[in-house]
Design a protein around this motif. Structure first.
Motif, PDB file in Angstrom:
ATOM      1  N   TRP A 277       0.888  -1.142  -0.199  1.00  0.00           N
ATOM      2  CA  TRP A 277       0.173  -0.078   0.076  1.00  0.00           C
ATOM      3  C   TRP A 277       0.934   1.237  -0.109  1.00  0.00           C
ATOM      4  N   LEU A 278       2.029   1.275   0.764  1.00  0.00           N
ATOM      5  CA  LEU A 278       2.882   2.470   0.722  1.00  0.00           C
ATOM      6  C   LEU A 278       3.427   2.594  -0.397  1.00  0.00           C
ATOM      7  N   ALA A 279       3.809   1.638  -1.192  1.00  0.00           N
ATOM      8  CA  ALA A 279       4.570   1.725  -2.428  1.00  0.00           C
ATOM      9  C   ALA A 279       3.525   2.510  -3.485  1.00  0.00           C
ATOM     10  N   GLY A 280       2.423   2.003  -3.195  1.00  0.00           N
ATOM     11  CA  GLY A 280       1.208   2.188  -4.398  1.00  0.00           C
ATOM     12  C   GLY A 280       0.475   3.417  -4.041  1.00  0.00           C
ATOM     13  N   GLY A 281       0.121   3.593  -2.827  1.00  0.00           N
ATOM     14  CA  GLY A 281      -1.088   4.526  -2.667  1.00  0.00           C
ATOM     15  C   GLY A 281      -0.477   5.716  -1.468  1.00  0.00           C
ATOM     16  N   ALA A 282       0.466   6.076  -1.299  1.00  0.00           N
ATOM     17  CA  ALA A 282       0.758   6.754   0.007  1.00  0.00           C
ATOM     18  C   ALA A 282       1.001   8.190  -0.550  1.00  0.00           C
ATOM     19  N   ARG A 283       1.329   8.437  -1.666  1.00  0.00           N
ATOM     20  CA  ARG A 283       1.788   9.630  -2.249  1.00  0.00           C
ATOM     21  C   ARG A 283       3.201  10.114  -1.337  1.00  0.00           C
TER      22      ARG A 283
END
Length: 321
Positions: A277-283
């Motif tokens: 999630w951090l790699a893909g959606g955290a901005r």
């Protein structure tokens, strides 16, 4: 998604053990040593200091450990790594930071100021205190942990202590680079590190969450992280580590209540999901790394995670897959 850091390539386990043990020998030259070479003496950590600080925000007293690099600070000041569970983390972290900085051309790790936050008193008192300091406040209906005492949810008070009391104290006494400051936490400490990232991402430049307790509060972090996704793009960089054996059931009784509890808290699965999630959606403008550490369990994973935290703060691109 598994990766091997530059540090693990350059420092084998045997060499790392030697680095850890060699500097812990007592310092020579004291009158007591000259009088009686057979006497037992306290071990000293070179270039290391400690003092107790009582916080107006939490009402608690913290034992603050500092390891200062040798030599003059760079013009911008030292990078700083703040580490939770300081009583456990500091002896290893101070030695590794010093030895890695001595070989900065090889390790890629510049001289780094280590600040570890611990507790005076007994281990039981520390368990109770960290259960409050490291856990985020939960909305009604979210279950707290059954361990660590009744008082939980004090993470924002603890962060206020770090931001408004500890950081100014450190900056007043040591030359630090305010743009290169990292936070390391393990287990509940990893939970705290992610809580800070999601709610106050500007507090630190680097976040390292080792085996974060994502399960806490019925995985409340998964709701809290939407604040980060909805905000402005941040420069923060994040490393999540987890031990490959953390989800193994107890070998003596795989059907015990403890085994069932572990099954409800799959550390590797939760850490992987959070890393993705951090790699893909955290901005996040900085790099995000997720690493499964072979052969490590929940207790042992802290040691290699500490070395990776220093490497990641110093040169995150060196840890690219």
């Amino acid at each position: 998604m598994q990766s091997m850091s530059l540090l693990s390539l350059r420092l084998g386990r045997g060499l790392l053990l030697g680095l850890l043990l060699a500097p812990l020998l007592p310092l020579g030259g004291s009158p007591a040593l000259a009088r009686d070479e057979t006497a037992w003496r306290p071990v000293e950590l070179p270039q290391s200091l400690q003092r107790d600080v009582t916080s107006r925000h939490t009402g608690r007293t913290y034992r603050i450990f500092v390891a200062k690099p040798a030599g003059a600070a760079p013009a911008a000041g030292y990078p700083v790594l703040y580490a939770l569970d300081g009583n456990t983390a500091f002896p290893t972290l101070s030695v590794v930071a010093r030895r890695m900085a001595e070989r900065a051309a090889v390790t890629g790790v510049p001289p780094t100021l280590v600040v570890a936050i611990g507790y005076p008193g007994s281990a039981d008192e520390a368990v109770t205190a960290r259960a409050d300091d490291y856990t985020p406040p939960l909305p009604p209906g979210r279950p707290k942990s059954e361990r660590g005492g009744e008082r939980q949810g004090g993470a924002d008070r603890f962060l206020a202590f770090i931001e408004e009391e500890l950081k100014p104290l450190i900056a007043a006494e040591f030359p630090v680079d305010p743009a290169r400051q990292g936070l390391f936490g393990h287990s509940y400490g990893g939970l705290f590190a992610l809580h800070v990232l999601f709610t106050r991402p500007q507090a630190f430049h680097t976040y390292v969450a080792a085996s974060p307790s994502v399960w806490y509060g019925d995985r409340y972090l998964r709701l809290e992280r939407e604040q980060l996704a909805a905000g402005a793009r941040r420069q923060a960089q994040v490393l999540i580590t987890v031990g490959a054996r953390e989800d193994d059931p107890p070998s003596d009784n795989p059907d015990s209540p403890r085994a069932r509890l572990l099954a409800s808290r799959p550390m590797v699965t939760d850490a992987r999901e959070m890393g993705l999630w951090l790699a893909g959606g955290a901005r996040l403008a900085g790099p995000v790394r997720y690493e499964v550490l072979a052969g490590e369990n929940h207790g042992s994973v802290i040691l290699p995670s500490l070395t990776r935290a220093l490497a990641f703060l110093g040169d995150p691109e060196a840890m690219a897959p």
